[in-house]
Design an enzyme around this catalytic site. Sequence first.
Site, PDB file in Angstrom:
ATOM      1  N   ASP A   6     -13.625  -4.666   3.746  1.00 47.49           N
ATOM      2  CA  ASP A   6     -13.412  -3.781   2.872  1.00 47.49           C
ATOM      3  C   ASP A   6     -14.291  -3.777   1.698  1.00 47.49           C
ATOM      4  O   ASP A   6     -13.821  -3.645   0.651  1.00 47.49           O
ATOM      5  CB  ASP A   6     -11.912  -4.040   2.206  1.00 47.49           C
ATOM      6  CG  ASP A   6     -10.720  -3.738   3.453  1.00 47.49           C
ATOM      7  OD1 ASP A   6     -11.257  -3.312   4.423  1.00 47.49           O
ATOM      8  OD2 ASP A   6      -9.619  -4.245   3.219  1.00 47.49           O
ATOM      9  N   CYS A   7     -15.475  -3.728   2.088  1.00 43.33           N
ATOM     10  CA  CYS A   7     -16.612  -3.686   1.021  1.00 43.33           C
ATOM     11  C   CYS A   7     -17.065  -2.097   0.688  1.00 43.33           C
ATOM     12  O   CYS A   7     -16.309  -1.097   1.115  1.00 43.33           O
ATOM     13  CB  CYS A   7     -17.916  -4.281   1.533  1.00 43.33           C
ATOM     14  SG  CYS A   7     -17.445  -5.778   2.379  1.00 43.33           S
TER      15      CYS A   7
END
Length: 473
Positions: A6-7
């Site tokens: 989830d960057c």
Amino acid sequence: MKKVSDCTEILVGKKATMDGSTIVARNEDGYGPINPIKYIVHQAQDQPNKVFKSVTTGVSIPLPDHAYRYTCTPQADQSDGLWEESGINEYNVGMSSTETTATNKRVLGYDPLVHDGIDEEAMLTLVLPYVKTAKEGAQRLGDLLEKYGTGECNSIAFNDKDDVWLLETAGGHHWAAMKIPDDSYAIVPNQTIMQEVDVSDTDNFLIASDLVEFVDKHHLNPQPGHFNFREIFGTQSEADAFYNTPRTWYGQKLFNPETDQEPTSQDMPMTRQPTKRLAIEDVQRFLQSHYNGTKFDPFGTYSSGTKDEQRQYRPIAMDRNQCSSILQIRNDVDESIAGVQWLAFGFFAYSPYVPFYVNALDTPEDYKNTTQEVSLDNIYWLEKTLAVLIEPHYHEFSDEIHAFLDGCQSYARQRIEAADQGADSAKDLPQYLTDNNLETAKELSKRTHKLFDTLVKHGLKLSITYWEKGQNL
């Protein structure tokens, strides 16, 4: 497995930057707020007959006989793998791996993910020490994915002095990569974003050897006559609209304020030409943002947005931030000093970016000594602790935080300018750059400790039980 996920990523071509640099930048986030990270450099080495074996998937892969020098940001606890994530090698090739994405269920029915192949944990280690250009990086990783497969859906970015490339996986063994136009930027928000792919244009696109045949065989293309990678392989779900696309919306709002788009739009273009050319500070502003100036800012006041609106979309800077890395390859200096890796740890809304020349022998002690236990002796935990202090009193501390960040960035610019000027006369350039890195990091660490001291003392007076003798008597 401590899967980093989830960057948020931003890529900028050389004609879209103010100084002609190429930029690959990413906020490395996690599934939780804690995943201690360190910053190290591996020197070049001969390694005949060396084999990489992943502790997460068990895959064994023979390696080339020589590895180039490279920097990286691995996790401190390597019991479940290296997770080296981001860095620049001695040929000034940058690599950021990975940005978690998704392949749609239709494609996964024909090419399912495999769990004994190459995952995020291994990608940078298997590629960055062995390539001399960004395009070579994309090709090497693609070849490895075809042969060994992957158990994850990811995008991976590469840059050199001329080009920026983005590779996106599709299922267990398929992939495509494209060169970002030199005059454009792209934002990657945990969603497959590559659009029209010209499979005949090998200067600007690379694809898996059987990608076209795979799509044709299984009737996967909803738009015959086009090869839209996002439409064929990606997702356009309700979750995308609230978790992913708002981050693209905000970035394009910053860099193209003339556009009129909705945060939940599934039709935003992958790349745009910015209204004005971008600098490192613009990239930092995006990576440190949380919908600032909009009703969706979780730190906003209720007059600017309701409580529900402030929690409506996933922000860019958030508690799960671990390490933010801006990989800059400059074109206005000698190649020996062209690569700079800007690093911030912790919650990036409060953390300064520290510039490190990558042609160095070592990294500062407080960047490589990261522990699993909280310790203000290393930068990761110092920045994480600052977040605990600041968040409950964000508005009370706001002026101090922004003055601190602005001062740190100006100092960083001064240090780069001075080091560039002295590089020509350095007798031992790697040692010179190492010493400069240490001095820059030392000063910014000192400033961060001073801020910590100030905020603790200030915060002690903000307690709801704060009471002076004689008050209300």
